[in-house]
Scaffold this motif. Structure first.
Motif, mmCIF file in Angstrom:
data_model
loop_
_atom_site.group_PDB
_atom_site.id
_atom_site.type_symbol
_atom_site.label_atom_id
_atom_site.label_comp_id
_atom_site.label_asym_id
_atom_site.label_seq_id
_atom_site.Cartn_x
_atom_site.Cartn_y
_atom_site.Cartn_z
ATOM 1 N N SER A 174 0.766 -1.214 0.102
ATOM 2 C CA SER A 174 0.110 -0.193 -0.057
ATOM 3 C C SER A 174 0.977 1.118 0.060
ATOM 4 O O SER A 174 1.798 1.392 0.730
ATOM 5 N N VAL A 175 0.543 2.202 -0.922
ATOM 6 C CA VAL A 175 1.388 3.652 -1.029
ATOM 7 C C VAL A 175 1.246 4.232 0.340
ATOM 8 O O VAL A 175 2.144 4.828 0.934
ATOM 9 N N LEU A 176 0.007 4.032 1.157
ATOM 10 C CA LEU A 176 -0.410 4.486 2.573
ATOM 11 C C LEU A 176 1.089 4.394 3.449
ATOM 12 O O LEU A 176 1.207 4.947 4.286
ATOM 13 N N LEU A 177 1.310 2.900 3.308
ATOM 14 C CA LEU A 177 2.260 2.499 4.443
ATOM 15 C C LEU A 177 3.709 2.317 3.874
ATOM 16 O O LEU A 177 4.150 1.434 4.792
ATOM 17 N N LEU A 178 3.948 2.748 2.762
ATOM 18 C CA LEU A 178 5.163 2.426 2.392
ATOM 19 C C LEU A 178 6.357 2.966 3.051
ATOM 20 O O LEU A 178 6.371 4.183 3.382
ATOM 21 N N PRO A 179 7.460 1.938 3.412
ATOM 22 C CA PRO A 179 8.529 2.607 4.106
ATOM 23 C C PRO A 179 9.518 3.151 3.437
ATOM 24 O O PRO A 179 10.731 2.514 2.936
ATOM 25 N N THR A 180 9.139 4.598 3.309
ATOM 26 C CA THR A 180 10.309 5.022 1.999
ATOM 27 C C THR A 180 11.617 5.073 2.717
ATOM 28 O O THR A 180 12.684 4.934 2.025
ATOM 29 N N SER A 181 11.920 5.065 4.140
ATOM 30 C CA SER A 181 13.306 5.300 4.454
ATOM 31 C C SER A 181 13.873 3.961 4.361
ATOM 32 O O SER A 181 15.032 3.899 4.367
ATOM 33 N N ASP A 182 13.316 2.946 4.443
ATOM 34 C CA ASP A 182 13.771 1.433 4.514
ATOM 35 C C ASP A 182 14.133 1.187 2.882
ATOM 36 O O ASP A 182 15.053 0.759 2.593
ATOM 37 N N ILE A 183 13.106 1.646 1.906
ATOM 38 C CA ILE A 183 13.412 1.620 0.622
ATOM 39 C C ILE A 183 14.684 2.400 -0.016
ATOM 40 O O ILE A 183 15.634 1.845 -0.426
ATOM 41 N N ALA A 184 14.612 3.635 0.591
ATOM 42 C CA ALA A 184 16.025 4.376 0.379
ATOM 43 C C ALA A 184 17.406 3.657 0.931
ATOM 44 O O ALA A 184 18.265 3.693 0.023
ATOM 45 N N ALA A 185 17.318 3.115 1.946
ATOM 46 C CA ALA A 185 18.592 2.446 2.445
ATOM 47 C C ALA A 185 18.801 1.228 1.815
ATOM 48 O O ALA A 185 19.935 0.999 1.444
ATOM 49 N N ASP A 186 17.687 0.536 1.313
ATOM 50 C CA ASP A 186 18.178 -0.728 0.247
ATOM 51 C C ASP A 186 18.876 -0.228 -1.161
ATOM 52 O O ASP A 186 19.720 -0.853 -1.411
ATOM 53 N N VAL A 187 18.337 0.907 -1.593
ATOM 54 C CA VAL A 187 18.798 1.558 -2.994
ATOM 55 C C VAL A 187 20.295 1.887 -2.580
ATOM 56 O O VAL A 187 21.027 1.617 -3.490
ATOM 57 N N ALA A 188 20.477 2.490 -1.412
ATOM 58 C CA ALA A 188 21.741 3.148 -1.337
ATOM 59 C C ALA A 188 22.904 1.930 -0.999
ATOM 60 O O ALA A 188 23.985 2.130 -1.206
ATOM 61 N N ALA A 189 22.258 0.842 -1.034
ATOM 62 C CA ALA A 189 23.288 -0.314 -0.767
ATOM 63 C C ALA A 189 23.616 -0.820 -2.252
ATOM 64 O O ALA A 189 24.747 -1.891 -2.233
ATOM 65 N N VAL A 190 23.032 -0.470 -2.946
ATOM 66 C CA VAL A 190 23.644 -0.868 -4.477
ATOM 67 C C VAL A 190 24.707 -0.312 -4.751
ATOM 68 O O VAL A 190 25.108 0.963 -4.738
ATOM 69 N N PRO A 191 25.824 -1.012 -5.372
ATOM 70 C CA PRO A 191 27.140 -0.407 -5.515
ATOM 71 C C PRO A 191 26.980 0.532 -6.645
ATOM 72 O O PRO A 191 26.297 0.620 -7.621
ATOM 73 N N GLY A 192 27.640 1.546 -6.140
ATOM 74 C CA GLY A 192 27.671 2.929 -7.084
ATOM 75 C C GLY A 192 26.621 4.016 -6.471
ATOM 76 O O GLY A 192 26.735 5.087 -6.909
ATOM 77 N N VAL A 193 25.839 3.682 -5.496
ATOM 78 C CA VAL A 193 24.879 4.698 -5.063
ATOM 79 C C VAL A 193 25.253 5.278 -3.941
ATOM 80 O O VAL A 193 25.648 4.498 -2.998
ATOM 81 N N ARG A 194 25.417 6.465 -3.706
ATOM 82 C CA ARG A 194 26.049 7.310 -2.701
ATOM 83 C C ARG A 194 24.790 7.568 -1.857
ATOM 84 O O ARG A 194 24.874 7.232 -0.464
#
Length: 272
Positions: free
Chosen positions: A104-124
């Protein structure tokens, strides 16, 4: 003659409804009428019950509406937009977001998703925002490559300012300084990170003249500096601290004779 006092009014005799003869000559006063008002319900009590009932009903309706919205298909994540990419593959960013598709967009954990994306090699770093009604936007800031590291085993890697390895595609179009960990280095990882930090913290005009960097530890960074006359000068930099001061001292000592400038202690530099 003095005035005569008025006779006191006779006491009102209790009515038969309020008293009754009691055995032994006394009377019992009937108090039912007097307390009837005290035990009767007050109007404000009835209003309070009505208010509480209405409030409870309203809360239940709101909870039901929120619960329905959470599971509403129209508000579940279906669309993912990614911006800011250069050398990082979009598929890798989408893979980091994929576990949340259908949430659900209402309950989307945006900070957790951002942390997962930041773990991708090359993403600062990454920022994640809801995109109503069924999407999410991911803004990526890529790490800047600073050097091409050669390890003691001969393997190479593109690295950023923190010494983190980046995808090979990060080298395309970038001016990378060769960085080499000395053979037999006691702390090769520390040496690699220190070289990256030194390059990243160095003023751009000085970094543009660096031809190669070597280190055997985190406090023993050295590099070869190209001169305007075509020659080179070796600079013993030390660790990554006091970069601005060290750069000023190096610039001031370039005109001095010698082949090496030691600014590992910038307040007591040495030329050889």
């Amino acid at each position: 003659m003095g005035r005569s006092r008025p006779a006191p009014a006779p006491a009102e005799a209790p009515s038969p409804a309020d008293s009754a003869p009691q055995e032994g000559g006394g009377r019992v006063v009937q108090a039912a009428g007097r307390f009837r008002e005290l035990v009767a319900g007050r109007p404000w009590r009835r209003r309070r019950r009505a208010i509480l009932t209405t409030a409870a009903a309203t809360v239940l309706v709101l909870l039901a509406a929120v619960a329905a919205a959470i599971f509403l298909p129209a508000l579940q994540v279906q669309q993912v937009g990614v911006s800011g990419l250069g050398y990082v593959e979009e598929d890798e960013v989408l893979a980091a977001v994929e576990p949340h598709r259908g949430d659900s967009v209402l309950l989307l954990p945006t900070s957790d998703i951002a942390a997962d994306v930041a773990a991708v090699p090359g993403v600062r770093e990454a920022e994640v925002e809801r995109s109503w009604p069924d999407g999410v936007r991911v803004s990526v800031t890529e790490a800047t490559p600073v050097g091409m590291l050669t390890r003691t085993d001969g393997s190479t890697a593109v690295v950023d300012a923190q010494g983190q390895q980046l995808p090979e595609a990060a080298a395309e179009g970038a001016e990378l300084v060769p960085m080499t960990v000395d053979a037999g280095a006691a702390d090769p990882e520390g040496a690699a990170v220190a070289m990256s930090e030194v390059l990243a913290s160095m003023p751009e005009d000085l970094r543009g003249s660096v031809r190669s960097v070597t280190a055997s530890s985190a406090s023993d960074v050295r590099f070869s500096l190209a001169l305007e006359d075509g020659g080179t000068r070796t600079v013993v930099w030390g660790d990554a601290a006091d970069s601005e001061l060290k750069a000023e001292v190096v610039q001031a000592l370039l005109a001095e004779p010698g082949t090496e400038i030691d600014v590992s202690s910038p307040v007591a530099p040495v030329t050889r």
